[in-house]
Design a protein around this motif. Structure first.
Motif, mmCIF file in Angstrom:
data_model
loop_
_atom_site.group_PDB
_atom_site.id
_atom_site.type_symbol
_atom_site.label_atom_id
_atom_site.label_comp_id
_atom_site.label_asym_id
_atom_site.label_seq_id
_atom_site.Cartn_x
_atom_site.Cartn_y
_atom_site.Cartn_z
ATOM 1 N N VAL A 1 61.661 -13.636 78.340
ATOM 2 C CA VAL A 1 61.577 -14.389 77.437
ATOM 3 C C VAL A 1 60.618 -16.081 76.657
ATOM 4 C CG1 VAL A 1 63.304 -15.785 78.628
ATOM 5 C CG2 VAL A 1 63.606 -15.378 75.848
ATOM 6 N N PHE A 2 60.444 -16.606 78.370
ATOM 7 C CA PHE A 2 59.015 -17.230 77.967
ATOM 8 C C PHE A 2 58.049 -17.102 76.769
ATOM 9 C CE2 PHE A 2 62.203 -19.450 80.854
ATOM 10 C CZ PHE A 2 62.118 -20.066 80.350
ATOM 11 N N PHE A 3 57.626 -15.386 77.543
ATOM 12 C CA PHE A 3 56.159 -15.452 76.882
ATOM 13 C C PHE A 3 56.304 -14.456 75.631
ATOM 14 C CE2 PHE A 3 55.646 -14.629 81.620
ATOM 15 C CZ PHE A 3 55.257 -16.402 81.312
ATOM 16 N N VAL A 4 57.944 -14.267 75.376
ATOM 17 C CA VAL A 4 57.811 -13.159 74.128
ATOM 18 C C VAL A 4 57.999 -14.359 72.955
ATOM 19 C CG1 VAL A 4 59.570 -12.616 72.471
ATOM 20 C CG2 VAL A 4 59.160 -11.176 75.119
ATOM 21 N N LEU A 5 58.911 -15.208 73.228
ATOM 22 C CA LEU A 5 59.278 -16.226 72.165
ATOM 23 C C LEU A 5 57.254 -17.530 72.558
ATOM 24 C CD1 LEU A 5 61.508 -18.288 70.461
ATOM 25 C CD2 LEU A 5 61.954 -19.591 71.946
ATOM 26 N N GLY A 6 56.866 -17.714 72.802
ATOM 27 C CA GLY A 6 55.934 -18.499 72.724
ATOM 28 C C GLY A 6 54.768 -17.783 72.381
ATOM 29 N N PHE A 7 55.034 -16.225 72.125
ATOM 30 C CA PHE A 7 54.041 -15.521 71.507
ATOM 31 C C PHE A 7 54.456 -15.433 69.912
ATOM 32 C CE2 PHE A 7 52.912 -11.781 68.893
ATOM 33 C CZ PHE A 7 51.759 -11.381 69.428
ATOM 34 N N VAL A 8 55.953 -15.157 69.627
ATOM 35 C CA VAL A 8 56.181 -15.349 68.164
ATOM 36 C C VAL A 8 56.160 -17.105 67.541
ATOM 37 C CG1 VAL A 8 58.424 -15.736 66.918
ATOM 38 C CG2 VAL A 8 57.810 -13.725 68.562
ATOM 39 N N LEU A 9 56.015 -18.241 68.202
ATOM 40 C CA LEU A 9 55.652 -19.111 68.090
ATOM 41 C C LEU A 9 53.970 -19.580 67.295
ATOM 42 C CD1 LEU A 9 58.473 -21.312 70.494
ATOM 43 C CD2 LEU A 9 58.247 -20.499 67.843
ATOM 44 N N LEU A 10 53.897 -19.201 68.248
ATOM 45 C CA LEU A 10 52.026 -19.469 68.313
ATOM 46 C C LEU A 10 51.205 -18.328 66.770
ATOM 47 C CD1 LEU A 10 49.271 -20.232 69.451
ATOM 48 C CD2 LEU A 10 49.329 -18.565 70.696
ATOM 49 N N ALA A 11 52.639 -17.098 67.416
ATOM 50 C CA ALA A 11 51.718 -16.398 65.489
ATOM 51 C C ALA A 11 51.930 -17.431 64.790
ATOM 52 C CB ALA A 11 52.511 -14.681 66.381
ATOM 53 N N ARG A 12 53.084 -18.172 64.140
ATOM 54 C CA ARG A 12 53.119 -19.172 62.999
ATOM 55 C C ARG A 12 52.480 -20.543 63.404
ATOM 56 N NH1 ARG A 12 58.670 -17.497 61.171
ATOM 57 N NH2 ARG A 12 58.293 -19.613 60.694
ATOM 58 N N VAL A 13 51.270 -20.871 63.999
ATOM 59 C CA VAL A 13 51.028 -21.988 63.696
ATOM 60 C C VAL A 13 49.807 -21.790 63.120
ATOM 61 C CG1 VAL A 13 49.520 -23.736 64.940
ATOM 62 C CG2 VAL A 13 51.596 -22.677 66.109
ATOM 63 N N PRO A 14 49.595 -22.392 61.880
ATOM 64 C CA PRO A 14 47.593 -22.191 61.367
ATOM 65 C C PRO A 14 47.026 -23.269 61.763
ATOM 66 C CG PRO A 14 49.342 -23.557 60.287
ATOM 67 C CD PRO A 14 50.122 -23.004 61.119
ATOM 68 N N VAL A 15 46.219 -22.557 63.051
ATOM 69 C CA VAL A 15 45.843 -23.633 63.615
ATOM 70 C C VAL A 15 44.921 -24.296 62.905
ATOM 71 C CG1 VAL A 15 45.892 -22.541 65.748
ATOM 72 C CG2 VAL A 15 44.031 -21.515 64.421
ATOM 73 N N ARG A 16 43.329 -23.233 62.424
ATOM 74 C CA ARG A 16 42.815 -24.225 60.875
ATOM 75 C C ARG A 16 43.337 -25.787 60.313
ATOM 76 N NH1 ARG A 16 38.044 -21.394 60.466
ATOM 77 N NH2 ARG A 16 37.756 -19.978 61.415
ATOM 78 N N GLN A 17 43.751 -25.302 59.679
ATOM 79 C CA GLN A 17 44.266 -26.299 58.531
ATOM 80 C C GLN A 17 45.231 -27.588 59.904
ATOM 81 O OE1 GLN A 17 44.905 -26.990 55.424
ATOM 82 N NE2 GLN A 17 44.849 -29.038 55.927
ATOM 83 N N ALA A 18 45.809 -27.110 61.287
ATOM 84 C CA ALA A 18 46.736 -27.864 61.804
ATOM 85 C C ALA A 18 44.883 -28.935 62.505
ATOM 86 C CB ALA A 18 47.127 -27.112 62.741
ATOM 87 N N VAL A 19 43.448 -28.623 63.021
ATOM 88 C CA VAL A 19 42.659 -29.013 62.973
ATOM 89 C C VAL A 19 41.988 -29.952 61.743
ATOM 90 C CG1 VAL A 19 40.060 -29.245 63.418
ATOM 91 C CG2 VAL A 19 41.880 -27.498 64.449
ATOM 92 N N ARG A 20 42.019 -29.750 60.613
ATOM 93 C CA ARG A 20 41.799 -30.385 59.227
ATOM 94 C C ARG A 20 43.190 -31.464 59.437
ATOM 95 N NH1 ARG A 20 41.828 -25.048 56.717
ATOM 96 N NH2 ARG A 20 39.531 -24.271 56.678
ATOM 97 N N ASP A 21 44.128 -31.670 59.633
ATOM 98 C CA ASP A 21 45.071 -32.506 59.421
ATOM 99 C C ASP A 21 44.521 -33.881 60.460
ATOM 100 O OD1 ASP A 21 46.546 -30.567 57.584
ATOM 101 O OD2 ASP A 21 48.267 -30.430 58.653
ATOM 102 N N ALA A 22 44.298 -32.988 61.419
ATOM 103 C CA ALA A 22 43.482 -34.073 62.387
ATOM 104 C C ALA A 22 42.678 -34.729 62.282
ATOM 105 C CB ALA A 22 43.815 -33.194 64.222
ATOM 106 N N GLY A 23 41.906 -34.810 61.192
ATOM 107 C CA GLY A 23 40.443 -35.300 60.222
ATOM 108 C C GLY A 23 39.421 -34.474 61.488
ATOM 109 N N ASN A 24 39.551 -32.993 61.964
ATOM 110 C CA ASN A 24 38.733 -33.038 62.923
ATOM 111 C C ASN A 24 37.616 -31.614 61.696
ATOM 112 O OD1 ASN A 24 39.186 -34.166 65.331
ATOM 113 N ND2 ASN A 24 40.806 -33.008 66.105
ATOM 114 N N PRO A 25 36.433 -31.517 62.572
ATOM 115 C CA PRO A 25 35.828 -30.951 61.707
ATOM 116 C C PRO A 25 36.375 -29.391 62.732
ATOM 117 C CG PRO A 25 34.264 -32.158 63.782
ATOM 118 C CD PRO A 25 35.175 -31.989 63.120
ATOM 119 N N VAL A 26 36.594 -28.272 61.350
ATOM 120 C CA VAL A 26 36.812 -27.182 62.161
ATOM 121 C C VAL A 26 35.688 -25.628 62.897
ATOM 122 C CG1 VAL A 26 37.950 -24.870 61.699
ATOM 123 C CG2 VAL A 26 38.299 -27.017 60.516
#
Length: 451
Positions: free
Chosen positions: A422-447
């Motif tokens: 269950v940890f791997f299945v739920l982790g997959f679902v949660l990670l798939a929902r993260v917009p990582v490019r926008q997260a990098v921009r929000d942190a003030g770092n180059p993408v």
């Protein structure tokens, strides 16, 4: 070519050489401390501490630390959970102190040598001293967690964005190569203990203690090559562990996408860490495999993890770290689900399981670390990596707890191991929902081009 151009090129070359020197020194902390994770936590201590607890158990199979009835077979898992609760208190303090003072090396040295000393002290774990073993495990695990906060926080400082996947993967590869090398020596000592004139128990205790000596000796390399940097912010007044934890989380609320990644990582890495710490117990107690078979299986994992970490680093260059991690979580789900059906006494099928784990283990960890490094605001590396390490080791208490409870309630390690899917299945679902490019921009770092 003008003089300024020549000087600029020479300066750039010197900076690149210094960066490479620091990176090579940084790799060696993985080389130093991974032997603890492999030889101690994954192979020897689980089965051995369980046997010591069983020797001290009453007629119904329970030990009574602090008067609390605990099934001897669950003592190791519960102790791992306790160690990470202590880590939660210590890691934010260490991370914030490192960012505010800029003095990571002295803090890294302190944590590393406390952990190494506790591990070396496991030589004295014999007879019915299960409480001594539990105490040393708590100290060593907490010290390792604190040291990894400081070690990981160097990554954004020693590697530019385009190099981080590769640098992180090489660090994990160094660690797994080190673990494999020492496991070969451990296997030789354990299987030939009579030739050396020592008992099986003494051979195990020597293997445990030697991990502490190795950890302490090779920590000297990163301590010589890594350098402290000026803090990005003015030092503030020190605060308590719980208050600092709350302050770190409050500050991270300004970066909700970074928090979303940490939540996903907390979930799927909880499964990874529990598999690492409990696989040998599953092999020995449920599948009835001998210690030599378990060591060979873990050695196989170590060797393949080197290959897997480097290969997944290359995949990340082509497909991005996030997509590569998602693929690895699918592989984890299939592998651990298949582990439920392994026949007792079959070393061949256990080795097949080890192959599946090894090929995804190193890459999942290496790419998660490098991906997170892009989501960290400048000047808060150690503080944010303390939160990351809580997700890695510090908050990975639920998996061992679920594993221990599943065994305590059912008496079956098969039910305990399959509960981790269950940890791997739920982790997959949660990670798939993260917009990582926008997260990098929000942190003030180059993408990066691919992430």
């Amino acid at each position: 070519m003008g003089t300024d151009t020549v000087r600029g090129a020479a300066s750039e070359a010197a900076a690149r050489a210094e960066r490479r020197r620091e990176q090579r020194g940084w790799y060696f902390y993985d080389w130093a401390c991974s032997v603890y994770s492999t030889s101690v936590l994954t192979v020897f201590l689980g089965p051995y501490l369980t046997s010591v607890a069983k020797a001290a158990a009453d007629a119904e199979g329970f030990v009574h630390p602090l008067g609390i009835p605990v099934r001897a077979g669950s003592f190791f898992a519960y102790t791992v959970s306790l160690s990470v609760l202590l880590s939660v208190f210590l890691m934010p303090l260490a991370g914030t102190a490192a960012d505010r003072t800029g003095r990571k090396k002295p803090l890294l040295a302190t944590a590393a040598y406390v952990g190494a000393a506790a591990t070396a002290g496991m030589f004295f774990l014999d007879g019915e001293r299960y409480l001594l073993g539990g105490a040393l495990l708590v100290v060593a695990n907490a010290a390792l967690a604190v040291s990894m906060v400081l070690y990981n926080s160097y990554l954004p400082q020693i590697a530019p964005p385009q190099e981080r996947d590769a640098v992180s993967s090489r660090g994990w590869a160094f660690g797994y190569a080190s673990g494999a090398l020492v496991l070969v020596a451990n296997l030789w000592l354990y299987t030939s203990h009579a030739t050396f004139g020592v008992s099986e128990s003494t051979a195990v205790r020597i293997c445990l203690a030697s991990a502490g000596v190795w950890w302490g000796a090779f920590t000297l390399v990163p301590l010589r090559r890594l350098r402290d940097r000026r803090p990005a912010h003015a030092p503030g007044a020190p605060v308590s562990g719980p208050r600092q934890f709350l302050a770190t989380v409050k500050g991270m609320r300004r970066y909700p996408r970074t928090l979303s990644f940490l939540l996903a990582y907390l979930v799927y890495n909880d499964g990874v860490q529990t598999v690492i710490s409990q696989a040998s117990v599953y092999g020995s107690e449920e599948l009835r495999l001998g210690q030599s078979t378990l060591i060979v299986a873990v050695l196989l994992v170590q060797v393949l993890a080197v290959v897997g970490a480097l290969a997944m680093g290359r995949l990340a260059r082509a497909y991005g770290a996030r997509r590569t991690i998602l693929g690895s979580l699918v592989a984890w789900t299939v592998t651990i689900g298949a582990g439920y059906f392994l026949p007792s006494g079959s070393a061949t099928w256990f080795f097949t399981l080890a192959v599946g784990i090894g090929l995804v283990l190193g890459g999942t960890q290496a790419l998660s670390r490098s991906l997170f490094s892009h989501l960290v605001p400048a000047g808060k590396e150690a503080e944010y990596f303390s939160a990351y390490e809580m997700s890695d080791r510090g908050m990975s208490w639920l998996g061992p707890l679920v594993f221990g409870l599943a065994y305590q309630l059912t008496g079956s390690y098969r039910d305990a191991i399959v509960s981790l899917v269950v940890f791997f299945v739920l982790g997959f679902v949660l990670l798939a929902r993260v917009p990582v490019r926008q997260a990098v921009r929000d942190a003030g770092n180059p993408v990066p081009a691919r992430i």
